[in-house]
Design a protein around this motif. Structure first.
Motif, PDB file in Angstrom:
ATOM      1  N   MET A   1       0.804  -1.213  -0.033  1.00  0.00           N
ATOM      2  CA  MET A   1       0.211  -0.019   0.111  1.00  0.00           C
ATOM      3  C   MET A   1       1.038   1.233   0.077  1.00  0.00           C
ATOM      4  O   MET A   1       0.529   2.323  -0.500  1.00  0.00           O
ATOM      5  N   ASP A   2       2.135   1.226   0.677  1.00  0.00           N
ATOM      6  CA  ASP A   2       2.867   2.341   0.628  1.00  0.00           C
ATOM      7  C   ASP A   2       3.478   2.514  -0.803  1.00  0.00           C
ATOM      8  O   ASP A   2       3.941   3.700  -1.050  1.00  0.00           O
ATOM      9  N   SER A   3       3.720   1.672  -1.376  1.00  0.00           N
ATOM     10  CA  SER A   3       4.123   1.638  -2.904  1.00  0.00           C
ATOM     11  C   SER A   3       2.987   2.018  -3.885  1.00  0.00           C
ATOM     12  O   SER A   3       3.168   1.824  -5.103  1.00  0.00           O
ATOM     13  N   GLY A   4       1.730   2.188  -3.434  1.00  0.00           N
ATOM     14  CA  GLY A   4       0.373   2.156  -4.323  1.00  0.00           C
ATOM     15  C   GLY A   4      -0.089   0.985  -4.810  1.00  0.00           C
ATOM     16  O   GLY A   4      -0.469   1.014  -5.994  1.00  0.00           O
ATOM     17  N   ARG A   5       0.610  -0.170  -4.600  1.00  0.00           N
ATOM     18  CA  ARG A   5       0.330  -1.421  -5.441  1.00  0.00           C
ATOM     19  C   ARG A   5      -1.156  -2.092  -5.017  1.00  0.00           C
ATOM     20  O   ARG A   5      -0.908  -3.299  -4.253  1.00  0.00           O
ATOM     21  N   ASN A   6      -2.090  -1.349  -4.748  1.00  0.00           N
ATOM     22  CA  ASN A   6      -3.497  -1.896  -4.262  1.00  0.00           C
ATOM     23  C   ASN A   6      -4.054  -3.127  -5.078  1.00  0.00           C
ATOM     24  O   ASN A   6      -4.542  -4.068  -4.473  1.00  0.00           O
ATOM     25  N   ASP A   7      -3.805  -3.069  -6.565  1.00  0.00           N
ATOM     26  CA  ASP A   7      -4.096  -4.415  -6.999  1.00  0.00           C
ATOM     27  C   ASP A   7      -3.438  -5.576  -6.853  1.00  0.00           C
ATOM     28  O   ASP A   7      -4.017  -6.811  -6.665  1.00  0.00           O
ATOM     29  N   ASP A   8      -2.072  -5.440  -6.435  1.00  0.00           N
ATOM     30  CA  ASP A   8      -1.225  -6.508  -5.710  1.00  0.00           C
ATOM     31  C   ASP A   8      -2.058  -7.038  -4.385  1.00  0.00           C
ATOM     32  O   ASP A   8      -1.743  -8.380  -3.934  1.00  0.00           O
ATOM     33  N   VAL A   9      -2.442  -6.205  -3.605  1.00  0.00           N
ATOM     34  CA  VAL A   9      -2.867  -6.446  -2.240  1.00  0.00           C
ATOM     35  C   VAL A   9      -4.075  -7.392  -2.552  1.00  0.00           C
ATOM     36  O   VAL A   9      -4.287  -8.472  -1.886  1.00  0.00           O
ATOM     37  N   ARG A  10      -4.959  -6.957  -3.444  1.00  0.00           N
ATOM     38  CA  ARG A  10      -6.283  -7.755  -3.621  1.00  0.00           C
ATOM     39  C   ARG A  10      -5.948  -9.150  -4.263  1.00  0.00           C
ATOM     40  O   ARG A  10      -6.534 -10.246  -3.901  1.00  0.00           O
ATOM     41  N   LYS A  11      -4.686  -9.209  -5.300  1.00  0.00           N
ATOM     42  CA  LYS A  11      -4.484 -10.485  -5.538  1.00  0.00           C
ATOM     43  C   LYS A  11      -3.760 -11.425  -4.479  1.00  0.00           C
ATOM     44  O   LYS A  11      -4.206 -12.498  -4.518  1.00  0.00           O
ATOM     45  N   ALA A  12      -2.977 -10.857  -3.913  1.00  0.00           N
ATOM     46  CA  ALA A  12      -2.322 -11.306  -2.573  1.00  0.00           C
ATOM     47  C   ALA A  12      -3.282 -12.279  -1.875  1.00  0.00           C
ATOM     48  O   ALA A  12      -2.916 -13.243  -1.009  1.00  0.00           O
ATOM     49  N   ALA A  13      -4.500 -11.519  -1.532  1.00  0.00           N
ATOM     50  CA  ALA A  13      -5.485 -12.223  -0.643  1.00  0.00           C
ATOM     51  C   ALA A  13      -5.935 -13.249  -1.116  1.00  0.00           C
ATOM     52  O   ALA A  13      -6.352 -14.014  -0.201  1.00  0.00           O
TER      53      ALA A  13
ATOM     54  N   ALA B   1       8.779 -12.947  -1.103  1.00  0.00           N
ATOM     55  CA  ALA B   1      10.154 -13.130  -1.414  1.00  0.00           C
ATOM     56  C   ALA B   1      10.507 -11.886  -1.915  1.00  0.00           C
ATOM     57  O   ALA B   1      11.794 -11.391  -1.863  1.00  0.00           O
ATOM     58  N   GLU B   2       9.949 -11.208  -2.721  1.00  0.00           N
ATOM     59  CA  GLU B   2      10.194  -9.781  -3.338  1.00  0.00           C
ATOM     60  C   GLU B   2      10.348  -8.788  -2.548  1.00  0.00           C
ATOM     61  O   GLU B   2      11.458  -7.830  -2.682  1.00  0.00           O
ATOM     62  N   VAL B   3       9.644  -8.645  -1.302  1.00  0.00           N
ATOM     63  CA  VAL B   3       9.787  -7.623  -0.623  1.00  0.00           C
ATOM     64  C   VAL B   3      10.734  -8.107   0.983  1.00  0.00           C
ATOM     65  O   VAL B   3      10.424  -7.607   2.042  1.00  0.00           O
ATOM     66  N   ASP B   4      11.151  -9.178   0.542  1.00  0.00           N
ATOM     67  CA  ASP B   4      12.203  -9.891   1.733  1.00  0.00           C
ATOM     68  C   ASP B   4      11.307 -10.248   3.076  1.00  0.00           C
ATOM     69  O   ASP B   4      11.763  -9.863   4.068  1.00  0.00           O
ATOM     70  N   LEU B   5      10.424 -10.774   2.746  1.00  0.00           N
ATOM     71  CA  LEU B   5       9.520 -11.245   3.823  1.00  0.00           C
ATOM     72  C   LEU B   5       9.328 -13.051   3.929  1.00  0.00           C
ATOM     73  O   LEU B   5       8.578 -13.533   4.493  1.00  0.00           O
ATOM     74  N   ALA B   6      10.249 -13.627   3.051  1.00  0.00           N
ATOM     75  CA  ALA B   6      10.286 -14.867   2.873  1.00  0.00           C
ATOM     76  C   ALA B   6      10.656 -15.848   3.926  1.00  0.00           C
ATOM     77  O   ALA B   6      11.477 -15.323   4.949  1.00  0.00           O
TER      78      ALA B   6
END
Length: 357
Positions: free
Chosen positions: A329-341, A352-357
């Motif tokens: 959300m801080d990066s404005g990637r709201n579509d990715d948030v919905r898809k990740a859910a 993995a991309e945001v180093d939370l793996a």
């Protein structure tokens, strides 16, 4: 005119020299302050290191004290104290009986360099016979190896003999002290006076005049099966568990449930307060007076452990996803948030991309 010029030149030279001197002085002062700053920093670092060391030492001592408290509480039950004495000292023969044993004071006084000091023993039991004190059993619980335990024993037993000498006790009696050692490292030194002073150049003839003195240490983690099977109290469960590990199971009934749980947790390095143990028993619907076997209690413990592990995993997963949502959300990637859910595979890619793996 020439003289004036020369004078001005001399003045300039003097000023330049003075400025250079002042500059050097300032440089020296700066160097001194930097040195003092480094010294202060080094001192602060040293103090921080000492504080961390003190904190670690305090934490270690607190853990040991909690462990010692659990061991002391467990052994203080009359049936367990009787069992420990009869098995370890008398090879299982019922020489002493809890009905003839009275709890005695665990504090003795000795003269320090400047004032009287106290020393404490974990457990003191008077064995009574015909209305008189027949002898005293002192039981100490030890977590770490103490190379000077022999000298400490001399203080404990000496204090009791001193009280008899000063007629502070109703009659004369011998003192028997035993150490229950619960540590993992083997206790292999200084069990008698000769071994304690083996580095001293003492003539062999002199030893005839040095009182024989021994500390009787029982390594509770390493008792043989022939000794363990002699125990009739809950101590049998403890020593068998230490010998066989987490896979230990038996249909033996438990008498002192809360004390046993606290004891096993302490010996396993787990933290458990009286309140923790009480809550755990209540959640498992186990009362102190209920008949419960080791198998039943351990199975409950394992199930509870698995349930707690699952709950912790759920919380951890929720926190991880919340962090991912915040980053997206801080990066404005709201579509990715919905898809990740809704898409687990895509969600793992984003972790993995945001180093939370």
């Amino acid at each position: 005119m020439g003289k004036t010029k020369e004078k001005n030149t001399q003045t300039d030279v003097v000023e330049t020299v003075q400025k250079n001197a002042e500059g050097k002085k300032d440089t020296a002062e700066t160097t001194r302050k930097n040195a003092e700053g480094k010294k202060d920093t080094a001192e602060t670092t040293r103090k921080d290191a000492e504080e961390k060391k003190d904190t670690a030492e305090t934490t270690r001592k607190n853990a040991e004290e909690k462990k010692d408290t659990a061991e002391k509480e467990f052994v203080s039950y009359p049936d367990i104290a009787e069992d420990v004495i009869n098995v370890l000292l008398y090879q299982g023969e019922k020489v002493t009986d809890q009905k003839r044993m009275l709890s005695g004071p665990t504090e003795t006084i000795y003269q320090g360099l400047e004032r009287l000091r106290s020393q404490f023993q974990d457990l003191c039991k008077y064995e009574m016979l015909d209305g008189r004190i027949n002898l005293i059993y002192l039981i100490a619980n030890q977590t770490n190896i103490d190379g000077k335990a022999l000298l400490r024993k001399a203080g404990y037993t000496g204090g009791l003999y001193r009280e008899q000498y000063e007629r502070k006790m109703p009659n004369l009696f011998p003192v028997v002290e035993m150490v229950l050692y619960w540590g993992k490292a083997r206790w292999g030194k200084n069990r008698d006076i000769r071994e304690l002073f083996k580095r001293r150049r003492i003539p062999e003839d002199t030893w005839k005049y040095i009182d024989e003195f021994k500390v009787h240490v029982f390594e509770m983690r390493y008792l043989g099966e022939d000794v363990r099977k002699l125990f009739k109290s809950d101590m049998r469960i403890v020593v068998d568990y230490l010998a066989e590990g987490d896979g230990y199971r038996t249909d033996r009934k438990i008498k002192h449930k809360a004390a046993l749980i606290k004891m096993l947790k302490a010996l396993s390095g787990e933290k458990a307060t009286d309140e923790d143990v009480k809550n755990w028993l209540e959640e498992c619907q186990i009362k102190e007076e209920d008949e419960v076997t080791v198998c039943e209690l351990f199975d409950q413990y394992e199930r509870r452990g698995r349930a707690e592990g699952i709950a912790q995993g759920i919380v951890k997963g929720e926190n991880r996803f919340a962090k991912l949502v915040q980053v997206l959300m801080d990066s404005g990637r709201n579509d990715d948030v919905r898809k990740a859910a809704s898409d687990q595979k895509y969600r793992e890619q984003l972790y993995a991309e945001v180093d939370l793996a």
